[in-house]
Design a protein around this motif. Structure first.
Motif, short mmCIF file in Angstrom:
data_model
loop_
_atom_site.label_atom_id
_atom_site.label_comp_id
_atom_site.label_asym_id
_atom_site.label_seq_id
_atom_site.Cartn_x
_atom_site.Cartn_y
_atom_site.Cartn_z
N GLU A 178 0.81 -1.21 0.00
CA GLU A 178 0.00 0.00 0.00
C GLU A 178 0.85 1.27 0.00
O GLU A 178 0.33 2.37 -0.18
CB GLU A 178 -0.92 0.02 1.23
CG GLU A 178 -1.93 -1.11 1.27
CD GLU A 178 -2.90 -1.05 0.12
OE1 GLU A 178 -3.30 0.06 -0.26
OE2 GLU A 178 -3.25 -2.12 -0.42
N THR A 179 2.16 1.12 0.21
CA THR A 179 3.06 2.26 0.25
C THR A 179 3.56 2.59 -1.15
O THR A 179 3.84 1.67 -1.93
CB THR A 179 4.27 1.96 1.16
OG1 THR A 179 3.80 1.54 2.44
CG2 THR A 179 5.16 3.18 1.31
N PRO A 180 3.66 3.85 -1.51
CA PRO A 180 4.16 4.22 -2.84
C PRO A 180 5.55 3.65 -3.09
O PRO A 180 6.42 3.71 -2.21
CB PRO A 180 4.19 5.76 -2.80
CG PRO A 180 3.18 6.12 -1.76
CD PRO A 180 3.22 5.04 -0.74
N PRO A 181 5.78 3.05 -4.27
CA PRO A 181 7.08 2.44 -4.57
C PRO A 181 8.26 3.40 -4.48
O PRO A 181 9.39 2.97 -4.27
CB PRO A 181 6.91 1.93 -6.01
CG PRO A 181 5.43 1.76 -6.17
CD PRO A 181 4.80 2.84 -5.34
N GLY A 182 8.01 4.68 -4.65
CA GLY A 182 9.10 5.65 -4.58
C GLY A 182 9.56 5.97 -3.19
O GLY A 182 10.55 6.69 -3.00
N THR A 183 8.90 5.43 -2.17
CA THR A 183 9.26 5.70 -0.79
C THR A 183 10.66 5.15 -0.49
O THR A 183 11.03 4.08 -0.98
CB THR A 183 8.25 5.07 0.18
OG1 THR A 183 6.94 5.55 -0.16
CG2 THR A 183 8.56 5.44 1.62
N LEU A 184 11.42 5.87 0.35
CA LEU A 184 12.77 5.46 0.70
C LEU A 184 12.76 4.07 1.35
O LEU A 184 12.04 3.82 2.31
CB LEU A 184 13.39 6.49 1.66
CG LEU A 184 14.85 6.23 2.07
CD1 LEU A 184 15.75 6.33 0.84
CD2 LEU A 184 15.28 7.22 3.15
N GLY A 185 13.57 3.17 0.81
CA GLY A 185 13.69 1.83 1.38
C GLY A 185 12.59 0.86 0.97
O GLY A 185 12.55 -0.27 1.46
N TRP A 186 11.72 1.27 0.04
CA TRP A 186 10.59 0.41 -0.35
C TRP A 186 11.07 -0.90 -0.96
O TRP A 186 10.61 -1.98 -0.58
CB TRP A 186 9.71 1.16 -1.36
CG TRP A 186 8.46 0.44 -1.73
CD1 TRP A 186 7.27 0.49 -1.07
CD2 TRP A 186 8.26 -0.44 -2.85
NE1 TRP A 186 6.33 -0.31 -1.70
CE2 TRP A 186 6.92 -0.89 -2.80
CE3 TRP A 186 9.08 -0.89 -3.89
CZ2 TRP A 186 6.38 -1.76 -3.75
CZ3 TRP A 186 8.56 -1.76 -4.83
CH2 TRP A 186 7.22 -2.19 -4.76
N LEU A 187 12.02 -0.83 -1.90
CA LEU A 187 12.52 -2.04 -2.55
C LEU A 187 13.23 -2.94 -1.56
O LEU A 187 13.09 -4.18 -1.61
CB LEU A 187 13.48 -1.66 -3.69
CG LEU A 187 12.83 -1.11 -4.96
CD1 LEU A 187 13.91 -0.65 -5.94
CD2 LEU A 187 11.95 -2.16 -5.61
#
Length: 283
Positions: free
Chosen positions: A142-151
């Motif tokens: 549910e968190t935007p992929p561009g968020t820091l540390g998402w990957l």
């Protein structure tokens, strides 16, 4: 930001609401069929059958909630209440699904009427970890992929998810080992071999399900264009439905079933199973 077509989701997620709705209806249909099986085969029903029915219900509701959330997100861009409901259903689904697989794999109700210490340790470790991982994965999705540390978090959670899925194979291997010993040591060779065949098939089924949903679907999601992102999610749900249907058919309640019923001799035989704490090799 609104995308073309007055939608608030990516092009790849637009068909998801309809796909989830169809899958939810199929799960409810499977639940109706399972309730019918329990009703018309009451003498062959065991405790695990009720848990299997509860799992199908929770899964059906979970996919239905996901369909509603995706629908409102697409139309309005906001579905906070349904998002919280998704987290709750993810928690319940993760607990029940892995709990039921572990109980079936350990032979509870089918081979023995109790869980030994080794089975309990697996439950105490895998279940809490899987529940945390499952819920966290929903939050990350549910968190935007561009968020820091998402990957990074996505890959870490995916790794632990695979570890939990592999751990649930051990009780099935132990059950198969016990059934091999039982078929040689006692005079119930025909029934023991029938149980052995059943649990070998379940081992293969769980292995294929884990490999497909955790590896194949992951690779498909990573390689397909973003406008087809709905394909991997729908395929994963379809695979789960197929896994439920096949497992339900294999372990369905039947009156006077000669190889799923636990009798006094089976309970005596499980003393050896309780004492043997050394993990055997895979079948």
């Amino acid at each position: 930001m609104m995308n073309p077509g007055n939608v608030f989701t990516s092009a790849g997620d637009v068909p998801l609401a309809h796909c989830y709705a169809v899958v939810a209806c199929l799960f409810f249909a499977a639940l109706a069929a399972w309730v019918r099986e329990i009703r018309f085969n009451a003498e062959g029903v065991m405790k695990i059958h009720y848990l299997m029915g509860l799992l199908v219900l929770v899964k059906a509701v979970s996919v239905g909630v996901q369909a509603v959330k995706t629908h409102f997100t697409t139309l309005t861009g906001e579905a906070a209440v349904w998002a919280r409901a998704t987290y709750v259903m993810a928690f319940m689904k993760g607990t029940l699904m892995f709990g039921v697989i572990l109980l079936i794999g350990s032979g509870w109700s089918f081979i023995k009427p109790f869980l030994n210490k080794r089975d309990k340790r697996i439950l105490m470790v895998v279940l809490p970890l899987q529940v945390v991982v499952n819920t966290a994965m929903v939050v990350v999705e549910e968190t935007p992929p561009g968020t820091l540390g998402w990957l990074t978090w996505r890959d870490i959670l995916h790794f632990f998810d695979i570890v939990c899925c592999c751990a649930i194979l051990f009780p099935i291997v132990w059950s198969i080992s016990y059934l091999k010993e039982s078929s040689i040591a006692d005079g119930k060779s025909q029934r023991s071999l029938a149980k052995l065949k059943l649990f070998r098939e379940f081992y293969i089924l769980v292995f294929c399900y884990v490999y497909f949903t955790r590896i194949v679907v992951y690779l498909v999601r990573a390689t397909m264009p973003c406008r087809f992102s709905w394909v991997s999610k729908t395929t994963s749900e379809a695979a789960t439905l197929a896994f439920f249907l096949i497992s339900g058919y294999k372990f369905r309640p039947r009156q006077n079933n000669p190889y799923l019923k636990v009798d006094e001799e089976d309970q005596e035989g499980t003393e050896l199973y309780e004492a043997n704490e050394t993990p055997p090799s895979a079948p």
